[in-house]
Enzyme design. Structure first.
Site, short mmCIF file in Angstrom:
data_model
loop_
_atom_site.label_atom_id
_atom_site.label_comp_id
_atom_site.label_asym_id
_atom_site.label_seq_id
_atom_site.Cartn_x
_atom_site.Cartn_y
_atom_site.Cartn_z
N ARG A 51 0.85 -1.20 0.00
CA ARG A 51 0.00 0.00 0.00
C ARG A 51 0.88 1.25 0.00
NH1 ARG A 51 -4.28 -2.08 4.65
NH2 ARG A 51 -5.18 -3.80 3.43
N ASP A 53 2.24 4.94 -0.25
CA ASP A 53 1.61 6.19 0.15
C ASP A 53 1.55 7.18 -1.01
OD1 ASP A 53 1.29 5.29 2.75
OD2 ASP A 53 3.17 6.19 3.46
N ARG A 196 10.55 5.80 4.89
CA ARG A 196 10.87 7.22 4.76
C ARG A 196 11.54 7.77 6.03
NH1 ARG A 196 5.31 9.67 3.07
NH2 ARG A 196 6.45 11.65 3.38
#
Length: 243
Positions: A51, A53, A196
């Site tokens: 999934r 972002d 991240r």
């Protein structure tokens, strides 16, 4: 019901992420589902392995496609690509077992984060340009600390909302490619914004603001500090999914 395994590349710049959302049709899954419905009928369904972002890209996202109507794999690939926008492309379509599930059946996922050490006219949507001088050797040494079984609560958005923040990282490495520094990490799964924040922490190491002891402390004790180091989505790519 016939099931196919799709490998897809996409530029995530214009999208609100992979997963379909009620308040917008600007998602990669939404675009793919719309194309599949036009091609194969209203009962078509699509699910992805990761999934990603908003703003995150994929070199090889994997998805399952299910529909009652059937046609040759090459025709499905061509038909989907004819209906998809320019920044989403189906690389391959393979016949899969009826119960194949892109997310549940995946054994590991590899993400690549690209950091640029120079201003670039062409690559800005696909890298994070860091103006400060970075010590790539220090980043390389510290990246290895992420390998193994750790609690990544410090590197996760909304850790309280997770069933568990324990992740086993198979491989974590930093390499150099011309003017870029590449951070590549492989694990069975990842937490929200985890890659991240790992990349952002490594940049702080490269800047000299954080050392190995600081990283080890973040892995031992929950801290909100990595939130402010969250790297932008532009440099992040889902590179590979292993089955």
């Amino acid at each position: 019901m016939p099931t196919w395994k799709l490998t897809i590349e996409y530029d995530g710049t214009r999208y609100r992420g992979w997963q379909s959302q009620k308040n917008t049709d600007r998602t990669v899954q939404g675009m793919l589902l719309r194309a599949a419905t036009e091609l194969l009928g209203e009962d078509a369904s699509v699910g992805g392995a990761g999934r990603t972002d908003a703003g995150v890209h994929a070199m090889a996202q994997v998805a399952h496609l299910k529909a009652r109507r059937t046609m040759p794999e090459a025709e499905i690939a061509r038909g989907l690509n004819d209906r998809l926008p320019f920044d989403i492309h189906v690389l391959s379509v393979e016949k899969a077992a009826p119960r194949f599930h892109a997310r549940h059946d995946a054994k590991a996922r590899t993400y690549l984060y690209r950091i640029s050490r120079r201003r670039t006219a062409f690559g800005k949507p696909y890298v994070w340009w860091v103006k400060d001088r970075l010590d790539a050797a220090a980043m390389r040494r510290v990246a290895k600390l992420f390998e193994g079984r750790h609690d990544f609560a410090s590197f996760c958005e909304n850790p309280e909302g997770q069933e568990s923040t324990i992740v086993v990282v198979e491989k974590s490495e930093v390499t150099e490619a011309g003017d870029e520094i590449h951070f590549r990490v492989t694990a069975s799964h990842f937490l929200w914004k985890m890659v991240r924040r790992l990349a952002g922490a490594l940049v702080e190491v490269g800047r000299g603001n954080l050392d190995a002891a600081g990283i080890e402390k973040l892995l031992r004790e929950k801290s909100s500090a990595p939130a402010k180091w969250t790297a932008p989505p532009s440099g992040l790519f889902l590179e590979h999914v292993r089955y």
